[in-house]
Design a protein around this motif. Structure first.
Motif, PDB file in Angstrom:
ATOM      1  N   LYS A 241      -0.208  17.204 -39.687  1.00 15.12           N
ATOM      2  CA  LYS A 241       1.140  17.622 -39.271  1.00 15.12           C
ATOM      3  C   LYS A 241       1.237  19.149 -39.242  1.00 15.12           C
ATOM      4  O   LYS A 241       1.862  19.714 -38.347  1.00 15.12           O
ATOM      5  N   LYS A 242       0.609  19.801 -40.206  1.00 13.35           N
ATOM      6  CA  LYS A 242       0.620  21.263 -40.249  1.00 13.35           C
ATOM      7  C   LYS A 242      -0.072  21.850 -39.026  1.00 13.35           C
ATOM      8  O   LYS A 242       0.315  22.921 -38.524  1.00 13.35           O
ATOM      9  N   ALA A 243      -1.096  21.142 -38.545  1.00 19.57           N
ATOM     10  CA  ALA A 243      -1.827  21.605 -37.363  1.00 19.57           C
ATOM     11  C   ALA A 243      -1.070  21.325 -36.070  1.00 19.57           C
ATOM     12  O   ALA A 243      -1.471  21.803 -35.011  1.00 19.57           O
ATOM     13  N   GLY A 244       0.008  20.555 -36.157  1.00 23.90           N
ATOM     14  CA  GLY A 244       0.820  20.278 -34.978  1.00 23.90           C
ATOM     15  C   GLY A 244       0.725  18.861 -34.453  1.00 23.90           C
ATOM     16  O   GLY A 244       1.361  18.517 -33.457  1.00 23.90           O
ATOM     17  N   PHE A 245      -0.081  18.009 -35.097  1.00 24.53           N
ATOM     18  CA  PHE A 245      -0.184  16.614 -34.664  1.00 24.53           C
ATOM     19  C   PHE A 245       1.150  15.900 -34.854  1.00 24.53           C
ATOM     20  O   PHE A 245       1.847  16.116 -35.842  1.00 24.53           O
ATOM     21  N   GLN A 246       1.472  15.034 -33.893  1.00 26.03           N
ATOM     22  CA  GLN A 246       2.693  14.241 -33.947  1.00 26.03           C
ATOM     23  C   GLN A 246       2.341  12.754 -33.970  1.00 26.03           C
ATOM     24  O   GLN A 246       1.401  12.318 -33.295  1.00 26.03           O
ATOM     25  N   ILE A 247       3.088  11.971 -34.743  1.00 25.26           N
ATOM     26  CA  ILE A 247       2.890  10.522 -34.771  1.00 25.26           C
ATOM     27  C   ILE A 247       3.426   9.929 -33.474  1.00 25.26           C
ATOM     28  O   ILE A 247       4.575  10.145 -33.101  1.00 25.26           O
ATOM     29  N   THR A 248       2.583   9.183 -32.780  1.00 21.98           N
ATOM     30  CA  THR A 248       3.000   8.552 -31.527  1.00 21.98           C
ATOM     31  C   THR A 248       3.120   7.036 -31.653  1.00 21.98           C
ATOM     32  O   THR A 248       3.786   6.400 -30.842  1.00 21.98           O
ATOM     33  N   GLU A 249       2.473   6.469 -32.685  1.00 24.53           N
ATOM     34  CA  GLU A 249       2.531   5.016 -32.855  1.00 24.53           C
ATOM     35  C   GLU A 249       2.168   4.687 -34.300  1.00 24.53           C
ATOM     36  O   GLU A 249       1.291   5.326 -34.884  1.00 24.53           O
ATOM     37  N   SER A 250       2.854   3.718 -34.880  1.00 19.90           N
ATOM     38  CA  SER A 250       2.561   3.289 -36.240  1.00 19.90           C
ATOM     39  C   SER A 250       2.289   1.790 -36.255  1.00 19.90           C
ATOM     40  O   SER A 250       2.998   1.015 -35.611  1.00 19.90           O
ATOM     41  N   LEU A 251       1.269   1.406 -37.001  1.00 21.47           N
ATOM     42  CA  LEU A 251       0.898   0.005 -37.115  1.00 21.47           C
ATOM     43  C   LEU A 251       0.942  -0.373 -38.595  1.00 21.47           C
ATOM     44  O   LEU A 251       0.324   0.281 -39.419  1.00 21.47           O
ATOM     45  N   SER A 252       1.715  -1.417 -38.911  1.00 23.66           N
ATOM     46  CA  SER A 252       1.838  -1.876 -40.285  1.00 23.66           C
ATOM     47  C   SER A 252       0.938  -3.084 -40.516  1.00 23.66           C
ATOM     48  O   SER A 252       0.746  -3.908 -39.605  1.00 23.66           O
ATOM     49  N   TYR A 253       0.400  -3.189 -41.718  1.00 23.72           N
ATOM     50  CA  TYR A 253      -0.428  -4.338 -42.071  1.00 23.72           C
ATOM     51  C   TYR A 253       0.266  -5.102 -43.190  1.00 23.72           C
ATOM     52  O   TYR A 253       0.537  -4.554 -44.258  1.00 23.72           O
TER      53      TYR A 253
END
Length: 256
Positions: A241-253
């Protein structure tokens, strides 16, 4: 109704499974698909020639049965999934069942809660575009930055590239890049030598890699970097996140 258990679906059954999968994806706005493992077992519930519901499962390396289940949207809440689940449980014994699910699919989440499945962990798909990196980026005033170098090797253009981070010629970390097409690369297997962890080296290595991909000649076509990270890995999540990555999809188990 007719319940079928098979490890080798017929051509017609494969067509029915694809139709079921696509109907659910469209209705629920999800991206999950049936797994394609060789050892998959399919439980199919038919009414005459219509496939109402299906469960696909395989025994994974963790000793669990990983399961994917779909029911035609118009036929939900009629107990069809339960019929298949009861048949599956006769075979799996005391082994856990693991269900990947997208939290945005309310029907799936409600069903898993109804049978008593518990949320186990989450995986996040994250991405960083070149334009976002130019706006953010990682700080480079790090004690490793001046001595750190990067070596990238690939024996085959179709195979992932091994990236090795070195200090004074000695490897201190590594990762892999799988170049997908002309504009995106999948980043995975990021590791730092155990004796050098928690000292800022991970940040320095990631910064060097991103600089190489997005700023240096020869990589102008790379527009996006994609990675997958466990929600339980707090330090990695914070770094990305600090590098600028953004969450685009989350998968729950979920585990049952």
């Amino acid at each position: 109704m007719n319940m079928i258990r098979t490890k080798a679906p017929s051509e017609t059954q494969n067509s029915d499974l694809l139709h079921l999968q696509e109907a659910c994806k469209k209705h629920d706005n999800i991206s999950l698909t049936f797994p394609m493992e060789e050892e998959c077992i399919f439980y199919l519930l038919y009414e005459e020639d219509s496939l109402l519901s299906a469960i696909c499962t395989f025994f994974n390396e963790n000793g669990d049965y990983e399961c994917s289940a779909y029911t035609i949207p118009a036929n939900r809440q009629r107990g069809y999934f339960t019929i298949l689940l009861e048949e599956l449980l006769k075979e799996t014994g005391d082994h856990d069942l693991v269900f990947p699910a997208e939290e945005t699919c309310e029907d799936t989440v409600l069903t898993l809660h109804a049978i008593g499945a518990d949320l186990w962990y989450q995986e996040h798909l994250m991405e960083l575009t070149s334009s976002a990196f130019l706006k953010t980026g990682l700080t480079k005033n790090n004690r490793f930055s001046d001595s750190l170098t990067l070596s990238m090797t690939c024996d085959d253009e179709k195979e992932p590239s091994l990236c090795t981070f070195l200090i004074n010629g000695s490897p201190v970390g590594s990762c892999y890049l799988d170049f997908r097409g002309q504009s995106a690369s999948y980043f995975y297997g990021f590791e730092i030598s155990e004796s050098l962890r928690n000292q800022g080296l991970g940040s320095a290595c990631l910064s060097l890699l991103l600089d190489t991909l997005f700023l240096r000649p020869g990589f102008e076509k790379i527009k996006k970097l994609i990675l997958q990270v466990s929600g339980q890995n707090g330090p990695a999540m914070a770094l990305y996140k600090k590098a600028g990555f953004q969450i685009t999809e989350s998968l729950s188990y979920y585990i049952y």
